[in-house]
Scaffold this active site. Sequence first.
Site, PDB file in Angstrom:
ATOM      1  CG  ASP A 534      19.480   8.080 -53.953  1.00  0.00           C
ATOM      2  OD1 ASP A 534      20.587   7.783 -53.441  1.00  0.00           O
ATOM      3  OD2 ASP A 534      18.434   7.438 -53.724  1.00  0.00           O
ATOM      4  CG  HIS A 535      26.660   9.839 -54.570  1.00  0.00           C
ATOM      5  ND1 HIS A 535      26.947   9.427 -55.859  1.00  0.00           N
ATOM      6  CD2 HIS A 535      27.789  10.454 -54.129  1.00  0.00           C
ATOM      7  CE1 HIS A 535      28.181   9.773 -56.172  1.00  0.00           C
ATOM      8  NE2 HIS A 535      28.722  10.394 -55.141  1.00  0.00           N
TER       9      HIS A 535
END
Length: 563
Positions: A534-535
């Site tokens: 999850d950036h």
Amino acid sequence: MVREFKLPDVGEGVAEGELLEWHVEPGDTVSEDQVVADVETDKAVVDVPSPVNGTVRELLAEPGDVVPVGEVIITFDVEGEAPEESEGGAAAETGTETDAAGEAGAAPDDAGETAESSVNGKGGRVFAAPSARRLARELGVDITGVDGSGPGGRVTESDVRAAAEGGDSAGSEAGESDDGKQLKSAVSRIDDGDSGGNKSSVGDGLQSAVSRVDDGEGGEPGGAAPESGAAASVEAAGRERTLAAPATRQVAEDLGVDIDDVPTDEVRDGQAFVDEAAVREYAEVQQRAQAADAEALADAADAGEAGATAESAEAGASGADDAATGAVEAAKGDRREPYSGMRRTIGQAMERSKFTAPHVTHHEKVDATALVETREKLKERADERGVKLTYVPFVMKAVVAALDEHPVLNTQLDEDNEEIVFKSDRNVGVAAATEAGLMVPVVESVDEKGLLQLASEVNELVSKARERSIAREEMQGGTFTITNFGAIGGEYATPIINYPETAILGLGAIEERPVAEDGEVVARDVLPLSLSVDHRVVDGADAARFVETLKEYLEDPTLLLLE
């Protein structure tokens, strides 16, 4: 007396379940706690037990029906049990007022059906399967006004279709306004593709009816809309509070619908309750009405050709409906199967993850030669203890060791409080492909267990998942997930994060590949890795550093002895 049995809440947060199979038939004698049905909710199949000793009177749902929690699915005849209020049976038990017992000529044996039919009309229950109720909503038929031809007056799908074709809906019986009947009739003809004879009047009637619904009777803004059929779905309910499952609220938000405006006659704990089907139906009818209104106005400008009016309205309404629902045309030879139950739950979870967490995937190759050799040495010893040893337990131990050094990958994002939660547990989910879809059993406290214990637990949980006997709590609480698509075949992938976790590791197939070593090409066992993160929480550099640490443990498994 007749005892109704409602679908119970079989798991935390479950709002509905798909009926898979009945184990009883009407007339069967059952004992308390005997399993009468199998119901699928979220990612588990559960047994539904009988609450009484008695005889099955009627089955009120069919296999494949998605039934809301709290809806009656079966009734029993129970001897020697006194009615709670009157011989009204099921109606008295559910708190529904009825005067059926006082009707002249009502036989005691018919009390249950009489009680149900006596409250039809406004807000009352009828005997009807969920599939019949859904069909009634789709066709704009008020099911409380339909005469049932099934056992005990039960309303069948054919009854609903007959009511729709013959105009025998409760709207007309209950004094539905002319506006509502015009709109319902026009929309019905457009939906059914009726292009014969009266095209101009269809368009004119639809335009007039939609205009009156939008503006109110006599042209006054805010006027009352009809109370039943298709027009009722167009009017917003405007409640102050509505009960609904979180997934239903998410669907409403995605469709741009205020959940307090969705019409419903279902009540839970004294509050209006709305399910996903009602939200989607409301959104579709709103869109259909708007499209039909716009089309009708456009047709009015070109009123010179009467025959073109209905044809244009039909095309417009059909196109708008297809766009709103994502309808897919099926050609001859195509096969359809329901998108429901576990498959729909998996799809919703994947959609939420993909469109909530911006995914970034980091790919890498690991020289797994030492890992293969180590497993071969230990495999025989594991077999002697009755444990099948795969590569997954080694990867699990390597993952938790790497997480200790890079804890940002063992996190969850608390969006409400705008905080990143660093999880202290090392609970690793292992994705398992089953006939029903992908399930993710969770092995808790991986950092505290040895290889053989991990192997045993993984094998047991995966087996339970494939047999559909896994408990809901055995698929909860994960902090990091591993998916081994290499067991089927493949090198790299872009795994979707098991939200709300922030990372998932994909394992490709271990295969012998040519590798350059000291200026020579040699054959080495290579394991491809695919790490999605999850950036919002994990930077690309964090992902790369985690994979490099993971590589160290996988390329030299003896390092795991230090953990």
